[in-house]
Scaffold this motif. Structure first.
Motif, mmCIF file in Angstrom:
data_model
loop_
_atom_site.group_PDB
_atom_site.id
_atom_site.type_symbol
_atom_site.label_atom_id
_atom_site.label_comp_id
_atom_site.label_asym_id
_atom_site.label_seq_id
_atom_site.Cartn_x
_atom_site.Cartn_y
_atom_site.Cartn_z
ATOM 1 N N GLU A 1 -2.484 4.063 -6.014
ATOM 2 C CA GLU A 1 -3.290 3.593 -4.891
ATOM 3 C C GLU A 1 -4.650 3.046 -5.319
ATOM 4 O O GLU A 1 -5.253 2.255 -4.616
ATOM 5 C CB GLU A 1 -3.459 4.670 -3.820
ATOM 6 C CG GLU A 1 -4.067 5.945 -4.310
ATOM 7 C CD GLU A 1 -3.061 6.951 -4.836
ATOM 8 O OE1 GLU A 1 -3.506 8.040 -5.223
ATOM 9 O OE2 GLU A 1 -1.858 6.677 -4.884
ATOM 10 N N SER B 1 -8.427 4.373 -2.442
ATOM 11 C CA SER B 1 -8.660 5.811 -2.558
ATOM 12 C C SER B 1 -9.638 6.192 -3.655
ATOM 13 O O SER B 1 -9.793 7.345 -3.945
ATOM 14 C CB SER B 1 -7.344 6.540 -2.785
ATOM 15 O OG SER B 1 -6.871 6.257 -4.074
ATOM 16 N N GLN C 1 0.825 -1.213 0.000
ATOM 17 C CA GLN C 1 0.000 0.000 0.000
ATOM 18 C C GLN C 1 0.857 1.259 0.000
ATOM 19 O O GLN C 1 0.570 2.206 -0.739
ATOM 20 C CB GLN C 1 -0.947 0.017 1.201
ATOM 21 C CG GLN C 1 -2.123 -0.892 1.019
ATOM 22 C CD GLN C 1 -3.106 -0.805 2.173
ATOM 23 O OE1 GLN C 1 -2.837 -0.193 3.193
ATOM 24 N NE2 GLN C 1 -4.246 -1.427 2.006
ATOM 25 N N ASP C 2 1.909 1.289 0.819
ATOM 26 C CA ASP C 2 2.794 2.457 0.857
ATOM 27 C C ASP C 2 3.440 2.700 -0.500
ATOM 28 O O ASP C 2 3.519 3.833 -0.970
ATOM 29 C CB ASP C 2 3.883 2.289 1.913
ATOM 30 C CG ASP C 2 3.359 2.392 3.330
ATOM 31 O OD1 ASP C 2 2.213 2.852 3.520
ATOM 32 O OD2 ASP C 2 4.106 1.995 4.249
ATOM 33 N N ARG D 1 0.902 4.023 -3.060
ATOM 34 C CA ARG D 1 0.631 5.447 -2.811
ATOM 35 C C ARG D 1 1.768 6.314 -3.355
ATOM 36 O O ARG D 1 1.539 7.321 -4.005
ATOM 37 C CB ARG D 1 0.459 5.693 -1.311
ATOM 38 C CG ARG D 1 -0.952 5.967 -0.898
ATOM 39 C CD ARG D 1 -1.057 6.441 0.530
ATOM 40 N NE ARG D 1 -0.441 5.571 1.511
ATOM 41 C CZ ARG D 1 -1.008 4.481 2.030
ATOM 42 N NH1 ARG D 1 -2.209 4.128 1.662
ATOM 43 N NH2 ARG D 1 -0.376 3.754 2.911
#
Length: 114
Positions: A85, A91, A76-77, A80
């Protein structure tokens, strides 16, 4: 393109990195070497998804979902950071075609998230 992610080097074509609509890689030249300070396993998932999306977008998205199950926060990081994302479904809503790349708004992909 050579990408050093967390000390592990990955090589691929620039075109591969653009398969999922990431504008992060738009300015990259074919002979560039980049460093990403993320876990290599997370980048391996994202790179595999890009490679799969070359011929089958749904398989690329499934690869991301599989990676999220194993390395959730790390993947996920990285998504992003790369502006991807939407692949994690965190999102945006897949029915909102204005917020995601055009290919991902297809009916085939929308079914994956029902």
């Amino acid at each position: 393109v050579v990408i050093n992610c967390g000390g592990r080097k990955f090589e691929c074509r620039k075109e591969t990195l653009l398969n999922l609509g990431s504008c992060f890689f738009n300015g990259v030249d074919a002979d560039d070497e980049l460093f990403l300070d993320f876990k290599p396993d997370a980048f391996n998932v994202v790179l595999d998804a890009h490679r799969l999306a070359r011929t089958d977008l749904a398989k690329g998205i499934w690869k991301i979902q599989e990676g999220l199950q194993k390395w959730s926060a790390d993947v996920q990081d990285l998504l992003r950071y790369l502006g991807l994302e939407w692949l994690a479904g965190t999102s945006c809503n897949l029915s909102d075609a204005a917020s995601i790349p055009e290919a991902a708004a297809s009916d085939e992909v929308s079914k994956l998230f029902l």
